[in-house]
Structures are given as C-alpha cells and as structure tokens.
Design a protein around this motif. Structure first.
Motif, PDB file in Angstrom:
ATOM      1  N   VAL B 180      -6.431   6.404 -14.077  1.00  0.00           N
ATOM      2  CA  VAL B 180      -5.655   5.494 -13.733  1.00  0.00           C
ATOM      3  C   VAL B 180      -4.266   5.277 -13.828  1.00  0.00           C
ATOM      4  O   VAL B 180      -3.242   4.982 -13.146  1.00  0.00           O
ATOM      5  N   LEU B 181      -3.618   6.010 -15.031  1.00  0.00           N
ATOM      6  CA  LEU B 181      -2.431   6.069 -15.495  1.00  0.00           C
ATOM      7  C   LEU B 181      -1.535   6.834 -14.195  1.00  0.00           C
ATOM      8  O   LEU B 181      -0.435   6.280 -13.697  1.00  0.00           O
ATOM      9  N   LEU B 182      -2.192   7.828 -14.056  1.00  0.00           N
ATOM     10  CA  LEU B 182      -1.632   8.724 -12.915  1.00  0.00           C
ATOM     11  C   LEU B 182      -1.518   7.932 -11.469  1.00  0.00           C
ATOM     12  O   LEU B 182      -0.382   7.989 -10.819  1.00  0.00           O
ATOM     13  N   ALA B 183      -2.836   7.517 -11.034  1.00  0.00           N
ATOM     14  CA  ALA B 183      -2.611   6.656 -10.084  1.00  0.00           C
ATOM     15  C   ALA B 183      -1.529   5.592  -9.894  1.00  0.00           C
ATOM     16  O   ALA B 183      -0.912   5.354  -9.171  1.00  0.00           O
ATOM     17  N   LEU B 184      -1.354   4.941 -11.148  1.00  0.00           N
ATOM     18  CA  LEU B 184      -0.562   3.601 -11.279  1.00  0.00           C
ATOM     19  C   LEU B 184       0.981   4.213 -11.055  1.00  0.00           C
ATOM     20  O   LEU B 184       1.711   3.846 -10.734  1.00  0.00           O
ATOM     21  N   SER B 185       0.886   5.376 -11.615  1.00  0.00           N
ATOM     22  CA  SER B 185       2.583   5.839 -11.669  1.00  0.00           C
ATOM     23  C   SER B 185       2.895   6.407 -10.486  1.00  0.00           C
ATOM     24  O   SER B 185       4.030   5.999  -9.780  1.00  0.00           O
ATOM     25  N   ALA B 186       1.849   6.871  -9.507  1.00  0.00           N
ATOM     26  CA  ALA B 186       2.061   7.339  -8.131  1.00  0.00           C
ATOM     27  C   ALA B 186       2.566   6.080  -7.299  1.00  0.00           C
ATOM     28  O   ALA B 186       3.387   6.029  -6.568  1.00  0.00           O
ATOM     29  N   LEU B 187       1.485   5.004  -7.511  1.00  0.00           N
ATOM     30  CA  LEU B 187       1.723   3.779  -6.551  1.00  0.00           C
ATOM     31  C   LEU B 187       3.040   3.030  -6.848  1.00  0.00           C
ATOM     32  O   LEU B 187       3.913   2.507  -6.048  1.00  0.00           O
ATOM     33  N   SER B 188       3.470   3.145  -8.431  1.00  0.00           N
ATOM     34  CA  SER B 188       4.655   2.408  -8.790  1.00  0.00           C
ATOM     35  C   SER B 188       5.637   3.255  -8.185  1.00  0.00           C
ATOM     36  O   SER B 188       6.811   2.241  -7.787  1.00  0.00           O
ATOM     37  N   GLN B 189       5.667   4.520  -7.983  1.00  0.00           N
ATOM     38  CA  GLN B 189       6.767   5.168  -7.497  1.00  0.00           C
ATOM     39  C   GLN B 189       6.998   4.819  -6.076  1.00  0.00           C
ATOM     40  O   GLN B 189       8.132   4.927  -5.601  1.00  0.00           O
ATOM     41  N   THR B 190       5.899   4.878  -5.315  1.00  0.00           N
ATOM     42  CA  THR B 190       5.782   4.663  -3.972  1.00  0.00           C
ATOM     43  C   THR B 190       6.582   3.123  -3.593  1.00  0.00           C
ATOM     44  O   THR B 190       7.243   3.159  -2.861  1.00  0.00           O
ATOM     45  N   LEU B 191       6.006   2.353  -4.277  1.00  0.00           N
ATOM     46  CA  LEU B 191       6.706   0.930  -4.309  1.00  0.00           C
ATOM     47  C   LEU B 191       8.231   0.773  -4.453  1.00  0.00           C
ATOM     48  O   LEU B 191       8.813   0.166  -3.659  1.00  0.00           O
ATOM     49  N   ALA B 192       8.503   1.658  -5.640  1.00  0.00           N
ATOM     50  CA  ALA B 192       9.959   1.596  -5.855  1.00  0.00           C
ATOM     51  C   ALA B 192      10.520   2.316  -4.861  1.00  0.00           C
ATOM     52  O   ALA B 192      11.842   1.753  -4.556  1.00  0.00           O
ATOM     53  N   LEU B 193      10.154   3.599  -4.249  1.00  0.00           N
ATOM     54  CA  LEU B 193      10.870   4.090  -3.210  1.00  0.00           C
ATOM     55  C   LEU B 193      11.050   2.947  -1.984  1.00  0.00           C
ATOM     56  O   LEU B 193      12.127   2.881  -1.304  1.00  0.00           O
ATOM     57  N   LEU B 194       9.839   2.295  -1.436  1.00  0.00           N
ATOM     58  CA  LEU B 194       9.955   1.482  -0.463  1.00  0.00           C
ATOM     59  C   LEU B 194      10.774   0.443  -0.728  1.00  0.00           C
ATOM     60  O   LEU B 194      11.520  -0.172   0.133  1.00  0.00           O
ATOM     61  N   ILE B 195      10.818  -0.173  -1.828  1.00  0.00           N
ATOM     62  CA  ILE B 195      11.767  -1.296  -2.186  1.00  0.00           C
ATOM     63  C   ILE B 195      13.151  -0.836  -1.988  1.00  0.00           C
ATOM     64  O   ILE B 195      13.961  -1.591  -1.423  1.00  0.00           O
TER      65      ILE B 195
END
Lengths: 267, 532
Positions: B180-195
């Motif tokens: 979950v930690l790895l997945a959250l990290s990937a998702l947070s990076q995705t969101l940060a990039l998109l924002i």
C-alpha cells in the motif's frame, strides 16, 4: 552633482589606508607581514596572481576577516580597535554583488542608508541621483530578482556610494560586466576620485589598472613585491617601454623564482 | 598561422557519416536509463550520508529503527485483539485503516509536490544534462521514479515499524501495508505531477512555483489536522475515536464489499486488493510520466526563464523613514519574510495547525479553563516552530552578509534587530489566538504567552548557535545542514509546549519538561564550536 563630505586639507590628512605587518594564515600564509600605504584621494590598484592574498588583505581592511597580527589604520582610525568608526567612512564592494533579490534598488539603498544612519531626506536625494547616474532609474522600483549581473553590480555600487564614503574598497568590481556597464562603473569611480574619495581596487584586467590607477601595488605570496606608478614599476622591472602586462608577469615570475631558490638550496 | 584542430578532425567540412555514427553510438551507450539511475543513486547517497560517516549513519539509523519498532509495539499493543477479528468485514476496522491511509496519502502528496517542484525549478545539474545530447525523457522518467522511491522511503521510515508490529501482533497479512505504501507513493507522485503540470499551463511558471509550495504545505497540514476538525465539530474534543465509534456514522458507511475499502483491504493483506492497487497506481504513474516526459525539457527551460523576466514592481516610490540601523534591519527582515513565497506557505501551515485549537476554543468558549488548557501547548509549539524557521532565515540566510559586517554597527545590534523581527512576525501569527484565549481564561493565556516566548527564545538561540552561511533559497534544506539543531529545536519546542500544557492544567510535573528545555537550550548556549 553628488554631495560629498567636506574633505580636510590634503596636506594634513593622514593616509587613507595604512597597513603594517598584516598577517593571515589559513592552511598556509595568505598574507605575510604586509605593509601598504594608500594616500588620501588616490586611485590605487592592487594586482597579483590568483591566491596572492589580494582579497584576503582587503577583507581584513574592510573588517570582514580578523587578522592574525598587524595593524590597519583608515584615515588615522585604528580599524581593529574602533571598527565602527572606521566602517562609518568605508565602503566595500565585492566581485559577487550581494544584494537582496526581494528588494527593489530604492529599497536596498534605503536599507543601506539606514545602516549608515544617513538622514532619510539626504539619503533619498542621493539615492535618486545615484540611480540616475548608474542608469537604474527605470528599474528603481522593480525587485532585483530579475536583474542581470551588471545591474546587480551597479545596485551594489550605488549602495557603496549612498553613504558618501571616504574610502571605497572594490574587489574585482568589473568581473562579468558588459562593456557598457563596465564603462559606467569606471566613470563613476573616476568621478569619485576627482571628488576626493580614495579608491582601492583589485583587478585581473590589467588594462583597467593601467588606465585608471595612479599607483599600482603588486602582491605575490601575501607580500607587496612592487609598488609605484606605471613608470616606476617599469623601471623596477627593468622594462622601460613595456606594457603593464609584461611588467606584471616579469615581477611575479621573478618573485616566484626568488622564492623557489632558497628551497632548492636547502634541498 | 597554425590550426589548433586535432589532426583527424573535420572542422572545416561536414562530419563523415562514420563519425556521426560513432557519436550517436557513444551517446546511446553512455546515457542509458541505467546510467542515469546510477548517477541519481550516487547523488542521493552523497546527499544523505556525509563523507566517511557511512558506518555512523548506519548505526544511528538502525538504532532509530529499533526505537521506532519499540514505540510501534507499545502502540499496537493498545489495540484489543477483538477489534481486528474478521477485520476486512468490520466497518470500524475498515474505517480506521482507511482514515490512516488517507492521512498518509495526503502527507505523501505534500512530499511529492515539493519534490516535483524541485525537479522543475532547481537547476542543479539540469542545465548540464539538458544541454548534452542525452535524452531528457529518460532523465525525467528516472528522476520521477527516484522521487517516488524517496517519498516512499521517507514516509516508510516512520510507518513501516507500525506495519511490522501490526503483522507481528495481529497477523502476517498486515505486511500488505508495504505494498500500500508503494502504491500510495506512486499515486501521490502521479497527482503531484498532474497538479504541477496543470498549474504550469494555467497560471504560468512563476505562479506555479508559489502555488505548488502553498498546496504542498496546506496538504501537509491537512494530513495532521484533517481528522481533528470534524472530531471537534462533532464532539467538542480532539479525539477522533469518539467520532469514528459513533454508531450513526458507522451506519451510513458503504458495504464492506465496496471498492472504496480497496486500499484498507490491501493493507490487511487481501491479495486481490494488493494486486489491483499496485497495478492501478503504477500504471497511472507510468502513463503520466510517459505523457509529461515529452514536455519536460520545455518546462524546465520555461521555469529557468522566469528569473530573466521583468522583475516584480514594488508599489512604493518614496523613501521610508528608516533613519536608524535597528529600524532599517527590522524593516528589511520583515519585508523579506513577507515577500518569500515559501515562507508564506510555511506560515500558512503554522496557521492551519492553529485551526483545531481555534475551533476547540470556539466550541468550548465559556467552559471551565481546564478545557482550554489543551490549547496552550499547541500555540506554544506552533510559535516555537515558526520562530525556528524565521530565525534561520534572519540569522543564517543573510543574502548580503558583507554589507551587514561592513556597516558601522555593533555585532549585537544586527542580531538584536533580527531577533526582534522574528518575535514580531511570530506575534502576528500567535497573538490573536492568545488574545482570544485571554478572554476566556486569562491565566491560561498568560502561561501561553510566557511559554510561547520561551519557545521562541530557545528556537532563536539554537539557530544562532548553529548558524551557518546560507542562501534564503536553501530554506527547504535547512534541516539537513544541522540535524543536531533540528533535533534540539524540536525537543525544546515539545518540552516547552508540554510544560505549558501541564502548568495550565495545574500539574507540578511541568518542572520536568521545563528542566529538559532549559538543559537543551543551555547546552546550545555553551556550544560555541560552530559559531566562530
């Protein structure tokens, strides 16, 4: 014209700068028992190869470095015993203009004037004159963050002049400036000398020293190895019609040879 | 006249096709993804571990990890075993796990926002790499993956001990938390990039930098206070347990089979949930990196160009009335603080931390002073933290140190003026809360005022004693320049806050944290080693 402090009679004026037995050692001696005298109202250029001790010397004079030994006197004021009095009549400009990105030139000058306790109305008038003179008026109320190196250096120079110092110390002030900015800075400096201000400047641009300085000091290995007008230096080096570049290289090479010889003899 | 070209060169004519082939082959051979990864690892390693201190860092890290596992064990032991029976079907367990994940995710987005902003705006080696024939797409992909791993590592360092202890005490399935930690990290990076990418397009590079920093700071604060606000509004206390145990709330939750519980189930070890979460998050990250990598070089070049744009104009045209050095210094410090975007966002975060106590104050206004005592440590802590950051800026991050040193003023005058500016800025933030508190509980407010002052004093002394010459732009990295100063600042802040809370509650144990804070501050006062 810019206002100036009332200058005392030059005959009665003590030297603008008098350095005696100045020593500073880092991992090796940077300044080695240096003696130096700069007369009031003269433009003095301090030359030397990289690592010769020019900047270290001037930083000690400006109160930015504490010497290991020696004495520094600015217009007769013992700069080590009473640094505040010495600083009141001195300005320092380094090669890397240190100004505040988030302040505009006018705010920067307002701040410098506050540090030197210049009355606001006097400082404001002087600041606007300086900005005009340095061709910065159009940018007076813009933050410095987008300024070029030349503009930043001009702001720093304006800061050095706004409190009307009697001694201006400049460390490589023309490094990285374009021809136009360099010309403006040189004109401003020459005007200040004409107004009676003393200027001590280090530079690697020998042509500038040759054209602007009344006397030139050559420093190597932390010691003053030659000093005088250009003609005196030529005579010292035994090169009557040479350029300052030839004379300078000759003097520095001679000094390097002199210093290497005892080591070879010892070996 | 002699030609300086090497004998085999073809400077005067076009390069031969074999030369071009060799050049292309060499470029492809060297600047591979693997080579970039090696480069990044080396930089990260040297950034985090000082030269020759690998063993020391390893030993200290191991000790911290062991200590964190100890703390986590104590925490996990508090959870009754029956609360986690048939956990994946229990609305309460799913809600607790989900709230923890949301809080973690918010924190990770804040981290990722900062990392992405840095990737676009901090030039570092970017100019060198982008001016080389190496592929900027590969560089971007590697940097983003590296940032993802860094975010996971940073948060993981604090969270993994809890996951380990949950697995130890309540079943191996909890190791799913790693995934979950790895997945959250990937998702947070995705969101940060998109924002960041979206902001770049909509509001331009200069405003994006500020906005991204503000969003990151606000999200970071939200992660901490997000759960507190509903709890205060619902029950008038900071306890979130009362809120999530509320039968009316549990009754309206989605069924355990709902997809909304997927992350919580993955954390509990459900293999299908883990697979889906990992696949979805990494697919999103890969697609975003692929989509944005084309424009990376262009964004960096545009971001680099903002410093060359016309400078921001100030409104004033008249000289101020700063006719004394102290006034000039104070005015300058306050002006620079107010014009610093990063500081504005940091201050905003400090203010956000004060939202829960403000709400608590509002909810409990008129109650007995004991309830309000809980506000004091929060205000004291926020004051200390804010003062630490501002003191670093004023003392260490002086952009014109030569000017101040060569000015005809005594050393202590410059320092005093800077400290006054810091105290004034902190007073602007904390003052209104203390004033409001004073209306309900004057004595409690008085304690808050005194201990806020002590926290500000300690933070300032620590920053003064550990001062180093730095640029204001290095604010984000200030904690790395002296970890000892950071630890001292944190511990004194906690100690003064604790002491204030205990004293406000009339507990004589307050002497213990007072002694601790005094001892740490005293030790820093004595330490002159780095002050020259």
């Amino acid at each position: 014209m810019l206002t100036n402090l009332d200058r005392p009679d030059s005959a009665a004026t003590p030297p603008a700068l008098e350095v005696r037995g100045l020593v500073k050692t880092f991992d090796r001696p940077a300044v080695d028992h240096l003696d130096l005298t700069v007369r009031a109202g003269e433009f003095y250029a301090l030359l030397g190869p990289n690592g010769a001790g020019k900047t270290t010397t001037l930083r000690m004079v400006a109160g930015l470095l504490k010497p290991d030994a020696g004495a520094v006197s600015i217009f007769g004021i013992d700069a080590l015993a009473d640094p505040v009095a010495a600083k009141r009549i001195t300005a320092w400009v380094s090669d890397e203009p240190m100004i505040y990105d988030k302040l505009s030139p006018i705010e920067y000058l307002e701040f410098v004037a506050g540090l030197w306790s210049i009355p606001p109305d006097v400082a404001e008038h002087r600041a606007h004159e300086l900005l005009d003179w340095l061709e910065l008026s159009a940018h007076a109320n813009q933050r410095c963050e987008g300024f070029s190196k030349g503009m930043r250096q001009k702001v720093a120079l304006a800061g050095a002049l706004v409190h009307d110092p009697r001694l201006i110390i400049l460390d490589e002030p023309l490094t990285g400036l374009d021809a136009g900015s360099a010309r403006i800075v040189k004109d401003v400096l020459l005007q200040r000398v004409r107004a009676g201000v003393t200027i001590i400047m280090t530079t690697h641009i020998l042509e500038v020293a040759e054209r602007m300085a009344e006397r030139i000091g050559v420093i190597a290995g932390g010691r003053l190895i030659a000093e005088g007008t250009l003609d005196e230096l030529r005579a010292h080096a035994g090169k009557a019609s040479s350029s300052l570049e030839d004379v300078f290289l000759d003097l520095v090479n001679q000094e390097a040879g002199d210093r290497a010889r005892p080591a070879e003899n010892a070996a | 006249m002699t030609t300086l070209a090497p004998p085999d060169s073809t400077l005067s004519g076009a390069a031969s096709s074999s030369d071009q082939h060799v050049a292309r082959r060499n470029t492809v051979d060297v600047a591979t993804v693997g080579w970039f990864i090696q480069h990044e690892i080396r930089l990260a390693f040297r950034d985090w571990i000082p030269r020759g201190k690998t063993t020391q860092v390893a030993i200290i890290s191991a000790l911290i990890v062991i200590a964190l596992h100890g703390i986590a064990y104590e925490f996990v032991a508090l959870i009754p075993a029956k609360a986690l029976v048939n956990q994946s079907e229990s609305p309460f367990a799913l809600l607790v796990a989900s709230l923890a994940i949301v809080s973690l995710f918010t924190m990770m987005i804040a981290q990722a926002m900062e990392a992405v902003t840095r990737a676009f705006y901090v030039r570092g080696d970017l100019e060198l790499i982008l001016s080389s024939p190496a592929s900027s797409r590969k560089l971007f992909a590697v940097r983003m993956v590296a940032t993802t791993i860094a975010t996971a590592s940073l948060v993981g360092f604090l969270i993994l001990p809890f996951i380990d202890m949950l697995a130890f005490a309540h079943g191996i399935g909890w190791l799913g938390g790693y995934c979950v930690l790895l997945a959250l990290s990937a998702l947070s990076q995705t969101l940060a990039l998109l924002i960041t990418g979206g902001l770049f397009r909509w509001i331009g590079p200069r405003r994006t930098r500020l906005m991204a920093q503000v969003i990151g700071a606000v999200l970071g604060a939200t992660a901490v206070i997000g759960g507190q606000v509903p709890a205060i509004l619902k029950s008038g206390t900071l306890s979130r347990l009362a809120l999530i145990s509320d039968p009316t709330i549990l009754a309206v939750l989605p069924q355990p089979s709902s997809l909304i519980w997927l992350p919580a189930k993955a954390a509990m070890g459900n293999p299908l949930a883990i697979s889906l979460l990992l696949m979805a998050s990494f697919a999103a990250l890969a697609a975003t990196i692929y989509r944005m990598s084309n424009g990376f070089a262009e964004m960096v070049v545009t971001a680099a160009g903002i410093s060359e744009q016309k400078a921001v104009s100030t409104r004033r045209t008249q000289f101020g009335r700063a006719n004394s050095p102290a006034k000039a210094l104070r005015q300058k410090e306050l002006r620079l603080i107010l014009r610093d975007p990063w500081l504005v966002s940091q201050s905003l975060m400090q203010i956000l931390y004060l939202v829960p106590p403000a709400l608590l104050l509002w909810r409990n206004f008129g109650d007995k002073a004991g309830t309000l005592a809980i506000l004091v440590p929060v205000i004291v802590m926020a004051s200390g933290q804010l003062a630490g950051g501002l003191a670093w800026l004023a003392i260490s991050a002086e952009d014109a140190p030569d000017l101040i040193t060569t000015a005809p003023i005594r050393d202590n005058l410059a320092l005093r003026a800077k400290i006054e500016a810091v105290a004034l800025a902190v007073a602007w933030v904390s003052g209104p809360f203390l004033l409001a508190l004073g209306l309900g509980a004057p004595l409690t407010a008085f304690f808050g005022l005194i201990f806020s002052g002590l926290a500000v004093g300690s933070a300032t002394i620590i920053q003064f004693r550990f001062r180093t010459q730095a640029r204001r732009s290095q604010f984000r990295r200030r904690q790395r320049s002296s970890r000892l100063a950071t630890l001292a600042e944190t511990f004194t802040g906690i100690a003064w806050a604790g002491a204030a809370g205990l004293l406000a509650a009339g507990n004589s144990i307050c002497l213990v944290p007072i002694l601790i804070a005094t001892a740490i501050t005293g030790a820093c006062l004595i330490n002159r080693g780095r002050t020259g």
